[in-house]
Design a protein around this motif. Structure first.
Motif, PDB file in Angstrom:
ATOM      1  N   ILE A   1     -13.875  20.580  26.957  1.00  9.12           N
ATOM      2  CA  ILE A   1     -12.586  20.711  27.646  1.00  9.12           C
ATOM      3  C   ILE A   1     -12.792  20.702  29.159  1.00  9.12           C
ATOM      4  CG2 ILE A   1     -10.635  22.261  28.036  1.00  9.12           C
ATOM      5  CD1 ILE A   1     -11.091  23.233  25.092  1.00  9.12           C
ATOM      6  N   GLU A   2     -13.791  21.447  29.624  1.00 10.56           N
ATOM      7  CA  GLU A   2     -14.089  21.513  31.049  1.00 10.56           C
ATOM      8  C   GLU A   2     -14.524  20.147  31.590  1.00 10.56           C
ATOM      9  OE1 GLU A   2     -16.987  24.574  30.848  1.00 10.56           O
ATOM     10  OE2 GLU A   2     -15.527  26.199  31.060  1.00 10.56           O
ATOM     11  N   ALA A   3     -15.279  19.395  30.801  1.00  8.10           N
ATOM     12  CA  ALA A   3     -15.733  18.074  31.225  1.00  8.10           C
ATOM     13  C   ALA A   3     -14.564  17.124  31.406  1.00  8.10           C
ATOM     14  CB  ALA A   3     -16.721  17.512  30.199  1.00  8.10           C
ATOM     15  N   ILE A   4     -13.609  17.184  30.502  1.00  3.20           N
ATOM     16  CA  ILE A   4     -12.420  16.333  30.621  1.00  3.20           C
ATOM     17  C   ILE A   4     -11.634  16.713  31.863  1.00  3.20           C
ATOM     18  CG2 ILE A   4     -10.209  15.753  29.538  1.00  3.20           C
ATOM     19  CD1 ILE A   4     -11.679  16.158  26.802  1.00  3.20           C
ATOM     20  N   GLY A   5     -11.466  18.024  32.079  1.00  3.69           N
ATOM     21  CA  GLY A   5     -10.756  18.473  33.266  1.00  3.69           C
ATOM     22  C   GLY A   5     -11.435  18.041  34.547  1.00  3.69           C
ATOM     23  N   ALA A   6     -12.769  18.138  34.600  1.00  2.27           N
ATOM     24  CA  ALA A   6     -13.510  17.733  35.789  1.00  2.27           C
ATOM     25  C   ALA A   6     -13.343  16.242  36.065  1.00  2.27           C
ATOM     26  CB  ALA A   6     -14.987  18.079  35.636  1.00  2.27           C
ATOM     27  N   ALA A   7     -13.308  15.427  35.005  1.00  2.00           N
ATOM     28  CA  ALA A   7     -13.208  13.981  35.171  1.00  2.00           C
ATOM     29  C   ALA A   7     -11.862  13.542  35.720  1.00  2.00           C
ATOM     30  CB  ALA A   7     -13.476  13.281  33.833  1.00  2.00           C
ATOM     31  N   VAL A   8     -10.803  14.309  35.429  1.00  3.30           N
ATOM     32  CA  VAL A   8      -9.458  13.876  35.827  1.00  3.30           C
ATOM     33  C   VAL A   8      -8.889  14.709  36.969  1.00  3.30           C
ATOM     34  CG1 VAL A   8      -8.999  12.990  33.516  1.00  3.30           C
ATOM     35  CG2 VAL A   8      -8.300  15.327  34.090  1.00  3.30           C
ATOM     36  N   GLY A   9      -9.709  15.554  37.607  1.00  2.05           N
ATOM     37  CA  GLY A   9      -9.238  16.350  38.726  1.00  2.05           C
ATOM     38  C   GLY A   9      -8.350  17.498  38.316  1.00  2.05           C
TER      39      GLY A   9
ATOM     40  N   PRO B   1     -19.073  26.674  19.652  1.00  2.00           N
ATOM     41  CA  PRO B   1     -17.976  27.222  20.468  1.00  2.00           C
ATOM     42  C   PRO B   1     -18.133  26.929  21.953  1.00  2.00           C
ATOM     43  CG  PRO B   1     -18.564  28.787  18.763  1.00  2.00           C
ATOM     44  CD  PRO B   1     -19.574  27.675  18.681  1.00  2.00           C
ATOM     45  N   GLU B   2     -19.325  27.119  22.493  1.00  6.29           N
ATOM     46  CA  GLU B   2     -19.528  26.840  23.904  1.00  6.29           C
ATOM     47  C   GLU B   2     -19.454  25.343  24.172  1.00  6.29           C
ATOM     48  OE1 GLU B   2     -19.581  27.407  27.713  1.00  6.29           O
ATOM     49  OE2 GLU B   2     -19.450  29.024  26.264  1.00  6.29           O
ATOM     50  N   GLY B   3     -19.922  24.531  23.204  1.00  3.28           N
ATOM     51  CA  GLY B   3     -19.840  23.088  23.361  1.00  3.28           C
ATOM     52  C   GLY B   3     -18.409  22.597  23.403  1.00  3.28           C
ATOM     53  N   VAL B   4     -17.534  23.192  22.609  1.00  2.00           N
ATOM     54  CA  VAL B   4     -16.116  22.813  22.619  1.00  2.00           C
ATOM     55  C   VAL B   4     -15.494  23.167  23.967  1.00  2.00           C
ATOM     56  CG1 VAL B   4     -13.861  23.231  21.579  1.00  2.00           C
ATOM     57  CG2 VAL B   4     -15.873  22.994  20.118  1.00  2.00           C
ATOM     58  N   ALA B   5     -15.794  24.372  24.452  1.00  3.27           N
ATOM     59  CA  ALA B   5     -15.264  24.786  25.750  1.00  3.27           C
ATOM     60  C   ALA B   5     -15.777  23.867  26.858  1.00  3.27           C
ATOM     61  CB  ALA B   5     -15.651  26.237  26.030  1.00  3.27           C
ATOM     62  N   ALA B   6     -17.064  23.511  26.807  1.00  2.00           N
ATOM     63  CA  ALA B   6     -17.642  22.610  27.805  1.00  2.00           C
ATOM     64  C   ALA B   6     -16.997  21.230  27.741  1.00  2.00           C
ATOM     65  CB  ALA B   6     -19.149  22.503  27.598  1.00  2.00           C
TER      66      ALA B   6
ATOM     67  N   ARG C   1      -8.816  27.279  32.284  1.00  4.11           N
ATOM     68  CA  ARG C   1      -7.958  28.230  31.568  1.00  4.11           C
ATOM     69  C   ARG C   1      -7.886  27.890  30.085  1.00  4.11           C
ATOM     70  NH1 ARG C   1      -4.981  27.683  36.462  1.00  4.11           N
ATOM     71  NH2 ARG C   1      -3.606  26.096  35.557  1.00  4.11           N
ATOM     72  N   LEU C   2      -7.761  26.596  29.777  1.00  4.18           N
ATOM     73  CA  LEU C   2      -7.711  26.176  28.374  1.00  4.18           C
ATOM     74  C   LEU C   2      -9.038  26.470  27.678  1.00  4.18           C
ATOM     75  CD1 LEU C   2      -6.166  24.797  26.076  1.00  4.18           C
ATOM     76  CD2 LEU C   2      -6.958  22.591  26.975  1.00  4.18           C
ATOM     77  N   ALA C   3     -10.146  26.236  28.378  1.00  5.69           N
ATOM     78  CA  ALA C   3     -11.465  26.527  27.809  1.00  5.69           C
ATOM     79  C   ALA C   3     -11.623  28.017  27.545  1.00  5.69           C
ATOM     80  CB  ALA C   3     -12.562  26.029  28.747  1.00  5.69           C
ATOM     81  N   ALA C   4     -11.133  28.855  28.465  1.00  7.07           N
ATOM     82  CA  ALA C   4     -11.223  30.306  28.273  1.00  7.07           C
ATOM     83  C   ALA C   4     -10.402  30.745  27.064  1.00  7.07           C
ATOM     84  CB  ALA C   4     -10.743  31.022  29.528  1.00  7.07           C
ATOM     85  N   GLN C   5      -9.230  30.156  26.890  1.00  6.59           N
ATOM     86  CA  GLN C   5      -8.402  30.464  25.727  1.00  6.59           C
ATOM     87  C   GLN C   5      -9.122  30.058  24.439  1.00  6.59           C
ATOM     88  OE1 GLN C   5      -4.748  28.259  25.561  1.00  6.59           O
ATOM     89  NE2 GLN C   5      -3.927  29.422  23.848  1.00  6.59           N
ATOM     90  N   THR C   6      -9.783  28.912  24.478  1.00  6.20           N
ATOM     91  CA  THR C   6     -10.514  28.435  23.299  1.00  6.20           C
ATOM     92  C   THR C   6     -11.697  29.342  22.988  1.00  6.20           C
ATOM     93  OG1 THR C   6      -9.854  26.172  23.865  1.00  6.20           O
ATOM     94  CG2 THR C   6     -11.649  26.431  22.291  1.00  6.20           C
ATOM     95  N   ARG C   7     -12.420  29.771  24.016  1.00  8.32           N
ATOM     96  CA  ARG C   7     -13.520  30.727  23.807  1.00  8.32           C
ATOM     97  C   ARG C   7     -13.007  32.015  23.170  1.00  8.32           C
ATOM     98  NH1 ARG C   7     -15.129  28.760  29.098  1.00  8.32           N
ATOM     99  NH2 ARG C   7     -17.156  27.684  28.983  1.00  8.32           N
ATOM    100  N   ALA C   8     -11.857  32.490  23.646  1.00  5.75           N
ATOM    101  CA  ALA C   8     -11.279  33.717  23.086  1.00  5.75           C
ATOM    102  C   ALA C   8     -10.924  33.527  21.617  1.00  5.75           C
ATOM    103  CB  ALA C   8     -10.050  34.127  23.886  1.00  5.75           C
ATOM    104  N   GLY C   9     -10.433  32.339  21.277  1.00  4.76           N
ATOM    105  CA  GLY C   9     -10.126  32.056  19.878  1.00  4.76           C
ATOM    106  C   GLY C   9     -11.365  32.090  19.007  1.00  4.76           C
ATOM    107  N   PHE C  10     -12.457  31.511  19.492  1.00  3.19           N
ATOM    108  CA  PHE C  10     -13.712  31.541  18.732  1.00  3.19           C
ATOM    109  C   PHE C  10     -14.229  32.976  18.589  1.00  3.19           C
ATOM    110  CE2 PHE C  10     -14.297  26.917  19.727  1.00  3.19           C
ATOM    111  CZ  PHE C  10     -14.517  26.491  18.427  1.00  3.19           C
TER     112      PHE C  10
END
Length: 318
Positions: free
Chosen positions: A149-157, A142-147, A164-173
């Motif tokens: 998403i965050e990595a993709i966001g960091a790469a594209v600014g 679960p944390e790896g999936v959220a990370a 926010r999407l990662a937090a939603q995914t964590r909540a789903g898990f």
């Protein structure tokens, strides 16, 4: 929290690879600014990349979920969701059999590669041309999936929407874990990747199939095998799966319930007696992106139909 490793090769410079990590409490905006200090594209101090090639179905899925699909100029053939991705974007080939020339013909400012993308020679050739490459970790926790998403966001600014999407995914898990805690007697599931010439390829421990089975509150019959390997008839019979899980729309390895359960390896299993074969879309099932909590919930509902598993309130659906 893991961020993408970015590689570049410019005249007079060696290829450089950096992996930045931060404490959980560090915001992604601050992390993006830190990356910008190194002059990397898509960060707070640099221009966000506008011509992106996404290699890995989950990378494409996240880009669409972030509303950044207009920046994509190319995707790989595993980018099956959303359905329009392969229709609207150039196809650069299979994730592990890329053509460097095909990618470069799109004049990308950034190529995002999911871990395992290749072949290595093609990736090296891309790096030698000076195009920036972001390697995205492909983890299934679960944390790896959220990370991821965050990595993709960091790469594209796009650190803030990715957070926010990662937090939603964590909540789903987290919601999924609550559902899983109500399962009194976990059922035994065998993931079958393919059946060819009587040889059964299954998903063992440390595979994405193993991870989704566990997220769905079941036991992986093949946990004595590492990764994706063939399993003997005797081992399948001894494993006594209650349910067999396969990918749907798998044209190359498709098999019907009747054909599968007529095989000696399966004929006497509990799954055969009840004709329990579950087929799910491959990327939805094994992609490990924003939809994974919903996919695990759907798998749980199929494994335990008598339990009336409710839909998740927090996770993105298919």
């Amino acid at each position: 929290m893991r961020f993408p490793t970015l590689l570049s090769d410019r005249p007079g410079r060696r290829p450089a690879g950096r992996e930045l990590s931060a404490a959980i409490g560090l915001s992604l905006l601050a992390a993006a600014s830190l990356l910008g200090a190194f002059g990397l594209p898509g960060t707070a101090f640099g221009q966000a990349p506008q011509r992106i090639v996404a290699v890995g179905g989950v990378v494409t899925e996240v880009m669409y979920a972030l509303g950044l699909q207009d920046r994509l100029v190319g995707v790989d053939s595993t980018s099956q969701f959303p359905a329009g991705a392969l229709r609207d974007k150039a196809n650069v080939g299979y994730v592990r059999a890329l053509s460097a020339e095909g990618v470069l013909s799109l004049k990308p400012s950034l190529v995002m590669l999911i871990d395992g993308a290749g072949p290595p020679g093609a990736v090296s050739l891309l790096a030698e041309t000076g195009v920036t490459i972001a390697r995205i970790p492909d983890e299934t926790s679960p944390e790896g999936v959220a990370a991821k998403i965050e990595a993709i966001g960091a790469a594209v600014g796009a650190a803030a929407p990715a957070a926010r999407l990662a937090a939603q995914t964590r909540a789903g898990f987290a919601e999924l874990a609550t559902l899983r805690s109500g399962i009194a007697k976990p059922r035994r599931v065998l993931f079958v990747l393919s059946v060819q010439n009587g040889r059964v390829m299954v998903g063992g421990r440390n595979s994405s199939a193993d991870a989704i089975i566990r997220q769905a509150g079941a036991v992986n019959v093949a946990d004595g095998i590492e990764g994706y390997k063939t399993m003997t008839d005797e081992a399948i019979m001894a494993g006594a799966p209650d349910v067999v899980l396969m990918m749907s729309h798998n044209v190359n390895h498709a098999t019907s319930p009747d054909a599968l359960f007529a095989m000696p390896a399966f004929a006497e299993t509990p799954a055969a007696r009840q004709k329990r074969l579950i087929a799910m879309d491959g990327l939805y099932l094994l992609g490990f992106g924003p939809r994974t909590p919903a996919a695990a919930r759907d798998l749980m509902a199929a494994i335990y139909p008598e339990a009336s598993i409710p839909p998740l309130k927090t996770a993105q659906a298919q």
